[in-house]
Design a protein around this motif. Sequence first.
Motif, PDB file in Angstrom:
ATOM      1  N   LEU A 121     -51.189  33.206 -30.667  1.00  0.00           N
ATOM      2  CA  LEU A 121     -52.263  32.808 -29.178  1.00  0.00           C
ATOM      3  C   LEU A 121     -52.884  34.077 -28.008  1.00  0.00           C
ATOM      4  CD1 LEU A 121     -51.317  29.332 -28.288  1.00  0.00           C
ATOM      5  CD2 LEU A 121     -53.461  29.697 -29.805  1.00  0.00           C
ATOM      6  N   ASP A 122     -52.061  34.661 -28.191  1.00  0.00           N
ATOM      7  CA  ASP A 122     -51.635  35.986 -27.200  1.00  0.00           C
ATOM      8  C   ASP A 122     -53.257  36.753 -27.953  1.00  0.00           C
ATOM      9  OD1 ASP A 122     -49.517  35.159 -25.650  1.00  0.00           O
ATOM     10  OD2 ASP A 122     -47.887  36.419 -26.363  1.00  0.00           O
ATOM     11  N   ARG A 123     -52.820  36.461 -29.351  1.00  0.00           N
ATOM     12  CA  ARG A 123     -54.121  37.815 -29.666  1.00  0.00           C
ATOM     13  C   ARG A 123     -55.235  37.355 -30.464  1.00  0.00           C
ATOM     14  NH1 ARG A 123     -49.815  38.788 -33.817  1.00  0.00           N
ATOM     15  NH2 ARG A 123     -51.185  37.622 -35.577  1.00  0.00           N
ATOM     16  N   GLY A 124     -55.497  35.673 -30.172  1.00  0.00           N
ATOM     17  CA  GLY A 124     -56.493  34.848 -30.281  1.00  0.00           C
ATOM     18  C   GLY A 124     -56.451  34.482 -32.198  1.00  0.00           C
ATOM     19  N   CYS A 125     -55.778  35.229 -32.981  1.00  0.00           N
ATOM     20  CA  CYS A 125     -56.218  34.905 -34.622  1.00  0.00           C
ATOM     21  C   CYS A 125     -55.054  35.041 -34.929  1.00  0.00           C
ATOM     22  CB  CYS A 125     -56.689  35.676 -35.057  1.00  0.00           C
ATOM     23  SG  CYS A 125     -56.016  38.002 -34.730  1.00  0.00           S
ATOM     24  N   ASP A 126     -54.363  34.484 -36.095  1.00  0.00           N
ATOM     25  CA  ASP A 126     -53.098  34.483 -37.038  1.00  0.00           C
ATOM     26  C   ASP A 126     -52.929  35.884 -37.634  1.00  0.00           C
ATOM     27  OD1 ASP A 126     -54.102  35.047 -39.458  1.00  0.00           O
ATOM     28  OD2 ASP A 126     -54.379  32.754 -40.387  1.00  0.00           O
ATOM     29  N   ASP A 127     -51.967  36.081 -38.212  1.00  0.00           N
ATOM     30  CA  ASP A 127     -50.848  36.957 -38.653  1.00  0.00           C
ATOM     31  C   ASP A 127     -51.942  37.406 -39.938  1.00  0.00           C
ATOM     32  OD1 ASP A 127     -49.414  37.150 -37.377  1.00  0.00           O
ATOM     33  OD2 ASP A 127     -47.698  36.326 -38.822  1.00  0.00           O
ATOM     34  N   GLU A 128     -53.575  36.939 -40.320  1.00  0.00           N
ATOM     35  CA  GLU A 128     -54.311  37.310 -41.040  1.00  0.00           C
ATOM     36  C   GLU A 128     -55.566  37.262 -40.480  1.00  0.00           C
ATOM     37  OE1 GLU A 128     -54.065  34.573 -44.005  1.00  0.00           O
ATOM     38  OE2 GLU A 128     -52.384  36.142 -45.384  1.00  0.00           O
ATOM     39  N   GLY A 129     -56.551  37.661 -39.531  1.00  0.00           N
ATOM     40  CA  GLY A 129     -56.798  37.886 -37.945  1.00  0.00           C
ATOM     41  C   GLY A 129     -58.075  36.257 -38.356  1.00  0.00           C
ATOM     42  N   ARG A 130     -57.766  35.330 -39.104  1.00  0.00           N
ATOM     43  CA  ARG A 130     -58.427  33.992 -38.852  1.00  0.00           C
ATOM     44  C   ARG A 130     -57.970  33.451 -37.566  1.00  0.00           C
ATOM     45  NH1 ARG A 130     -55.893  33.767 -43.426  1.00  0.00           N
ATOM     46  NH2 ARG A 130     -56.716  34.119 -45.236  1.00  0.00           N
ATOM     47  N   PRO A 131     -59.321  32.871 -37.028  1.00  0.00           N
ATOM     48  CA  PRO A 131     -59.024  31.890 -35.663  1.00  0.00           C
ATOM     49  C   PRO A 131     -57.962  31.115 -35.913  1.00  0.00           C
ATOM     50  CG  PRO A 131     -61.747  32.303 -36.739  1.00  0.00           C
ATOM     51  CD  PRO A 131     -60.400  33.015 -37.531  1.00  0.00           C
ATOM     52  N   GLY A 146     -51.537  16.921 -20.628  1.00  0.00           N
ATOM     53  CA  GLY A 146     -51.259  17.969 -20.581  1.00  0.00           C
ATOM     54  C   GLY A 146     -51.816  18.633 -21.531  1.00  0.00           C
ATOM     55  N   THR A 147     -52.309  19.676 -22.382  1.00  0.00           N
ATOM     56  CA  THR A 147     -52.163  20.060 -23.884  1.00  0.00           C
ATOM     57  C   THR A 147     -52.481  21.507 -23.782  1.00  0.00           C
ATOM     58  OG1 THR A 147     -53.766  19.447 -26.071  1.00  0.00           O
ATOM     59  CG2 THR A 147     -55.288  20.114 -23.894  1.00  0.00           C
ATOM     60  N   PHE A 148     -52.694  22.421 -25.071  1.00  0.00           N
ATOM     61  CA  PHE A 148     -53.265  23.537 -24.997  1.00  0.00           C
ATOM     62  C   PHE A 148     -54.407  23.796 -25.040  1.00  0.00           C
ATOM     63  CE2 PHE A 148     -48.795  23.414 -27.582  1.00  0.00           C
ATOM     64  CZ  PHE A 148     -48.729  24.399 -27.357  1.00  0.00           C
ATOM     65  N   GLU A 149     -54.603  24.688 -24.143  1.00  0.00           N
ATOM     66  CA  GLU A 149     -55.663  25.663 -23.990  1.00  0.00           C
ATOM     67  C   GLU A 149     -56.297  25.336 -25.389  1.00  0.00           C
ATOM     68  OE1 GLU A 149     -54.675  29.679 -22.820  1.00  0.00           O
ATOM     69  OE2 GLU A 149     -54.132  29.274 -20.848  1.00  0.00           O
ATOM     70  N   ASN A 150     -58.112  24.445 -25.160  1.00  0.00           N
ATOM     71  CA  ASN A 150     -58.979  24.546 -25.522  1.00  0.00           C
ATOM     72  C   ASN A 150     -58.530  23.988 -26.737  1.00  0.00           C
ATOM     73  OD1 ASN A 150     -60.788  26.765 -24.117  1.00  0.00           O
ATOM     74  ND2 ASN A 150     -59.186  28.309 -25.123  1.00  0.00           N
ATOM     75  N   ALA A 151     -57.654  23.344 -27.195  1.00  0.00           N
ATOM     76  CA  ALA A 151     -57.423  22.271 -28.005  1.00  0.00           C
ATOM     77  C   ALA A 151     -58.771  21.323 -28.238  1.00  0.00           C
ATOM     78  CB  ALA A 151     -56.085  21.667 -27.208  1.00  0.00           C
ATOM     79  N   VAL A 152     -57.792  20.859 -29.534  1.00  0.00           N
ATOM     80  CA  VAL A 152     -59.327  19.749 -30.071  1.00  0.00           C
ATOM     81  C   VAL A 152     -58.606  18.524 -30.052  1.00  0.00           C
ATOM     82  CG1 VAL A 152     -60.192  18.283 -31.875  1.00  0.00           C
ATOM     83  CG2 VAL A 152     -60.424  21.601 -31.309  1.00  0.00           C
ATOM     84  N   ASP A 153     -59.118  17.877 -29.302  1.00  0.00           N
ATOM     85  CA  ASP A 153     -58.364  16.024 -30.148  1.00  0.00           C
ATOM     86  C   ASP A 153     -60.188  14.956 -30.295  1.00  0.00           C
ATOM     87  OD1 ASP A 153     -59.024  14.254 -27.640  1.00  0.00           O
ATOM     88  OD2 ASP A 153     -58.863  15.939 -27.079  1.00  0.00           O
ATOM     89  N   TYR A 154     -59.821  13.861 -30.425  1.00  0.00           N
ATOM     90  CA  TYR A 154     -60.015  13.053 -31.323  1.00  0.00           C
ATOM     91  C   TYR A 154     -60.038  11.452 -30.713  1.00  0.00           C
ATOM     92  CZ  TYR A 154     -61.301  15.810 -34.651  1.00  0.00           C
ATOM     93  OH  TYR A 154     -61.606  16.881 -35.699  1.00  0.00           O
ATOM     94  N   ASP A 155     -59.592  11.828 -28.986  1.00  0.00           N
ATOM     95  CA  ASP A 155     -60.175  10.615 -28.405  1.00  0.00           C
ATOM     96  C   ASP A 155     -59.345   9.111 -28.676  1.00  0.00           C
ATOM     97  OD1 ASP A 155     -60.134   9.523 -25.492  1.00  0.00           O
ATOM     98  OD2 ASP A 155     -62.550   9.428 -25.945  1.00  0.00           O
ATOM     99  N   ILE A 156     -58.643   9.571 -29.123  1.00  0.00           N
ATOM    100  CA  ILE A 156     -57.863   8.687 -30.147  1.00  0.00           C
ATOM    101  C   ILE A 156     -56.833   7.739 -29.111  1.00  0.00           C
ATOM    102  CG2 ILE A 156     -58.445   9.253 -32.235  1.00  0.00           C
ATOM    103  CD1 ILE A 156     -55.369   9.606 -32.339  1.00  0.00           C
ATOM    104  N   GLY A 157     -56.311   6.502 -29.607  1.00  0.00           N
ATOM    105  CA  GLY A 157     -56.246   5.597 -28.840  1.00  0.00           C
ATOM    106  C   GLY A 157     -54.676   5.257 -29.463  1.00  0.00           C
ATOM    107  N   VAL A 158     -54.573   5.325 -30.123  1.00  0.00           N
ATOM    108  CA  VAL A 158     -53.559   4.811 -31.579  1.00  0.00           C
ATOM    109  C   VAL A 158     -53.416   5.945 -32.518  1.00  0.00           C
ATOM    110  CG1 VAL A 158     -52.549   2.493 -30.863  1.00  0.00           C
ATOM    111  CG2 VAL A 158     -54.711   3.174 -33.460  1.00  0.00           C
ATOM    112  N   PHE A 159     -52.247   6.404 -33.418  1.00  0.00           N
ATOM    113  CA  PHE A 159     -52.588   7.671 -34.418  1.00  0.00           C
ATOM    114  C   PHE A 159     -53.474   6.608 -35.297  1.00  0.00           C
ATOM    115  CE2 PHE A 159     -49.872   9.835 -37.090  1.00  0.00           C
ATOM    116  CZ  PHE A 159     -50.467  11.291 -36.902  1.00  0.00           C
TER     117      PHE A 159
END
Length: 248
Positions: A121-131, A146-159
């Motif tokens: 997350l510091d670099r903005g990519c994994d060890d192979e350069g992928r987003p 609360g959640t991670f910056e720019n995280a995707v979520d699907y607004d679900i009510g139950v898992f």
Amino acid sequence: MSVVNISCYKFVTLADREALKAALTARCLELDLKGTILLAPEGINVFLAGSRQAIDAIVAHLRADPRFSDLAPKESLSAEPPFKRMRVRLKKEIITMKHPLIRPEAGRAPSVPAATLKQWLDRGCDDEGRPVVMLDTRNDYEVAAGTFENAVDYDIGVFSEFPLRLAAHLPDYAGKTVVSFCTGGIRCEKAAIHMKAVGIERVYQLEGGILKYFEEAGGAHYRGDCFVFDEREAVSADLQPAAGRLHR
């Protein structure tokens, strides 16, 4: 703060749940512990609070069973027990996904430790350069705390809604590294296995969930608090009860 709170889980086949329930209930009451232990055919999920001595004793008791020898509880402290009573419950799943073919015991999805994820997350990519895409597998009211910056979520009510919501977004993850995360690791482990099964190529689960991340990496790249399922309602990045009370 004198109360130790632990959470941990293990996906492992349990064929003796009734006997296990009786034994764990007796031991927890003997130690004056408060909280909940869930027992399902697929494994165990533990949330307990008590004195340091009592917590150490129940962890030793659990680890004496070869099936639970590698339990690695996550800890936090509070001034009071965040549970009113002690319950050991039998469930169909320790976390309900309603996908019986998803069996973490048969093979886990790859995991990424907190320190490595922070580097990505510091670099903005994994060890192979992928987003890197952070995918929140929790329920909507948990994400609101609360959640991670720019995280995707699907607004679900139950898992159990997660697989259907994910199905509509599979193309979004092409060429990217996806890290599923949740509170303590159990939901993101199931979610990561499901994502691999439906064809997402590079999937990791955050090892130990948000709570382990807080313990090892602090609040870096995280905004807000982490919802927890007890009377604290949420903990901050220093694993202390959050200052504000939440309302679902």
